[in-house]
Design a protein around this motif. Sequence first.
Motif, PDB file in Angstrom:
ATOM      1  N   TRP A   3       0.938  -1.236  -0.163  1.00  0.00           N
ATOM      2  CA  TRP A   3      -0.052   0.035   0.056  1.00  0.00           C
ATOM      3  C   TRP A   3       0.815   1.331  -0.076  1.00  0.00           C
ATOM      4  CZ3 TRP A   3      -2.230  -3.798   3.658  1.00  0.00           C
ATOM      5  CH2 TRP A   3      -3.410  -4.333   3.244  1.00  0.00           C
ATOM      6  N   ASP A   4       0.523   2.325  -0.873  1.00  0.00           N
ATOM      7  CA  ASP A   4       1.162   3.429  -0.700  1.00  0.00           C
ATOM      8  C   ASP A   4       1.204   4.013   0.492  1.00  0.00           C
ATOM      9  OD1 ASP A   4       1.632   2.884  -3.516  1.00  0.00           O
ATOM     10  OD2 ASP A   4      -0.205   4.252  -4.250  1.00  0.00           O
ATOM     11  N   ARG A   5       0.221   4.467   1.075  1.00  0.00           N
ATOM     12  CA  ARG A   5      -0.033   5.044   2.211  1.00  0.00           C
ATOM     13  C   ARG A   5       0.868   4.394   3.267  1.00  0.00           C
ATOM     14  NH1 ARG A   5      -2.229   9.150   4.527  1.00  0.00           N
ATOM     15  NH2 ARG A   5      -3.129   8.914   6.932  1.00  0.00           N
ATOM     16  N   ALA A   6       0.853   3.300   3.378  1.00  0.00           N
ATOM     17  CA  ALA A   6       1.540   2.452   4.445  1.00  0.00           C
ATOM     18  C   ALA A   6       3.147   2.724   3.978  1.00  0.00           C
ATOM     19  CB  ALA A   6       1.332   1.273   4.486  1.00  0.00           C
ATOM     20  N   ALA A   7       3.463   2.925   2.687  1.00  0.00           N
ATOM     21  CA  ALA A   7       5.075   2.874   2.399  1.00  0.00           C
ATOM     22  C   ALA A   7       5.242   4.516   2.941  1.00  0.00           C
ATOM     23  CB  ALA A   7       4.969   2.875   1.088  1.00  0.00           C
ATOM     24  N   ALA A   8       4.365   5.395   2.749  1.00  0.00           N
ATOM     25  CA  ALA A   8       4.660   6.691   2.885  1.00  0.00           C
ATOM     26  C   ALA A   8       4.970   7.107   4.672  1.00  0.00           C
ATOM     27  CB  ALA A   8       3.656   7.796   2.479  1.00  0.00           C
ATOM     28  N   LEU A   9       3.817   6.366   5.420  1.00  0.00           N
ATOM     29  CA  LEU A   9       4.141   6.581   6.692  1.00  0.00           C
ATOM     30  C   LEU A   9       5.353   5.863   7.304  1.00  0.00           C
ATOM     31  CD1 LEU A   9       0.662   5.673   7.693  1.00  0.00           C
ATOM     32  CD2 LEU A   9       1.673   7.963   8.058  1.00  0.00           C
ATOM     33  N   LEU A  10       5.870   4.467   6.788  1.00  0.00           N
ATOM     34  CA  LEU A  10       7.073   3.838   7.212  1.00  0.00           C
ATOM     35  C   LEU A  10       8.182   4.780   6.745  1.00  0.00           C
ATOM     36  CD1 LEU A  10       8.311   1.544   8.448  1.00  0.00           C
ATOM     37  CD2 LEU A  10       7.950   0.246   6.086  1.00  0.00           C
ATOM     38  N   GLY A  11       8.290   5.143   5.594  1.00  0.00           N
ATOM     39  CA  GLY A  11       9.356   6.029   4.957  1.00  0.00           C
ATOM     40  C   GLY A  11       9.655   7.219   6.052  1.00  0.00           C
ATOM     41  N   ARG A  12       8.597   7.882   6.300  1.00  0.00           N
ATOM     42  CA  ARG A  12       8.713   8.906   7.298  1.00  0.00           C
ATOM     43  C   ARG A  12       9.400   8.506   8.623  1.00  0.00           C
ATOM     44  NH1 ARG A  12       3.924  11.130   4.836  1.00  0.00           N
ATOM     45  NH2 ARG A  12       2.712  10.456   6.328  1.00  0.00           N
ATOM     46  N   GLY A  13       8.795   7.444   9.081  1.00  0.00           N
ATOM     47  CA  GLY A  13       9.236   6.932  10.444  1.00  0.00           C
ATOM     48  C   GLY A  13      10.758   6.409  10.201  1.00  0.00           C
ATOM     49  N   LEU A  14      11.122   5.893   9.052  1.00  0.00           N
ATOM     50  CA  LEU A  14      12.386   5.360   8.975  1.00  0.00           C
ATOM     51  C   LEU A  14      13.333   6.583   8.792  1.00  0.00           C
ATOM     52  CD1 LEU A  14      12.043   2.250   6.441  1.00  0.00           C
ATOM     53  CD2 LEU A  14      12.642   2.121   9.102  1.00  0.00           C
ATOM     54  N   ASP A  15      13.081   7.695   8.088  1.00  0.00           N
ATOM     55  CA  ASP A  15      13.922   8.728   7.685  1.00  0.00           C
ATOM     56  C   ASP A  15      14.040   9.726   9.097  1.00  0.00           C
ATOM     57  OD1 ASP A  15      14.266   8.459   5.195  1.00  0.00           O
ATOM     58  OD2 ASP A  15      12.655   9.837   4.524  1.00  0.00           O
ATOM     59  N   ALA A  16      13.306   9.654  10.148  1.00  0.00           N
ATOM     60  CA  ALA A  16      13.252  10.310  11.277  1.00  0.00           C
ATOM     61  C   ALA A  16      14.428   9.385  12.009  1.00  0.00           C
ATOM     62  CB  ALA A  16      12.092  10.054  12.229  1.00  0.00           C
TER      63      ALA A  16
END
Length: 347
Positions: free
Chosen positions: A184-197
Motif C-alpha cells: 500500500w502506498d499510504r503505508a509506505a509513506a508512513l513507514l518511510g517518514r518513520g525510517l527517515d526520522a
Amino acid sequence: MKNKWLQITLSVLSLALAVTLVVYLPQIVQALTGKKVSWAEIGAEFSAMSPGMIALMTAVWLASLLAYTFVLTNSLPGLNNLQGLTLNAAGSAVSNLLPFGGAAGVALTFAMARSWGFANRPIVVMTLVSGVWNTLFRFVLPAVGIIALLMAGQVPNRTVASAGWAGALSILALVAVVAAALYWDRAAALLGRGLDALARLVRLKFSVSEALDRLRKDTAEIVRARWAGLSAGMIGFLGLQWLIMYCCMQATGAYPGLAQSIAVFALSRVLTAVVVTPSGAGLMEGGVVLLLTSAFGVDTAAATATALLFGFWTYTVEIPFGGLALGGWALLSKNRRTRRKSLETQP
C-alpha cells in the motif's frame, strides 16, 4: 586481483572452518553442554535408521525443493517449475560452497535465466522479490518458535512468558508493517517518514524512504499480483523443511514434542544466516544440539545425530544435486548454441 585473491582466501578459510566445526562437533557439544558424545554413538544412531525412513526423508526433501520453485515462478512470470528447480538447486550449491555466495548466485541466476530468453529487468525483479520474501519469512520464524513454546507452556514463569509474547508480537507487527508498505502506498509513506526520522537520529547520510520507494517501484507489480502465490510457496517450503527436521528427530529418537521441534527448526533457520561459514554450516548443528539437550533434555547422541542429519538434507546434499543441475543446464545450453550455429551456417 587483490580482492579476488582475498575472496578466494576467505572462502577457503570459511569452508575449512565449517568442516572443522562438524569434525569436532562431539568435542564442541561436550564443551557447550558438559555431556560426552562420540562418533561411534552418533554412527549407531545413523545405522539404526530404516530404509523406509531414508526414503521418506528423500521424498520430503525433493518436495521442499519443488515447493520453493513456486516462489521463483511467481517472482518471474513465464518461468516454469523445472527451470525454477534448476535455478534453486544451482544457486543453493554456490551459496553452500561460498560464505558470501549471494553475489555469485545472482550472477549464475542471470546467466541461466538469460539463456532461457528472459530480459535483465524481469530477472532483477525476481531477485528482489524472492529475496524480500525470504527475508520476511526468516523474521517470522523466531516469532513462530516463541509462540509455539508459549502455547505449549514451555516457559519457566509468567514474567518470561509475558516477555516472550511481547517479543513475538513485536516481530510479527514489524513484518506486517513492512509487508503493508510493499503493498500500500499510504503505508509506505508512513513507514518511510518513520525510517527517515530514525535515520536522522543515528545520523545516516542517505534517505531510507527513497530506498524504500525504489524497492516498491521495482517490485510493486509482482507483489500486488502474486503475493499469495509467493507466500504459499514459502509456507510450503518451510513447512516441508520442518517435516524433514521432524523425520530426523523421529529417526534418532530425539523428538521432544511439536512445539519444541518448531522452536528447534526456527533456530536452525536463523543460524543459517550467520555467514561466518557457508549457510551457517557447523554453527547450525551446534545450536540445534545445544537447544535440544540443554532446554529439552534430549539424549546427546540422538540430538547430535539429528543436527547432522538435518544439516545433510538442508545443506550437504544440495551441493552435488546443484552441481548436477548446473551441469545439465550447461550441457543443454551448449547443445542449443551448437544447433543454432549449425543452422546459421547452412546455405
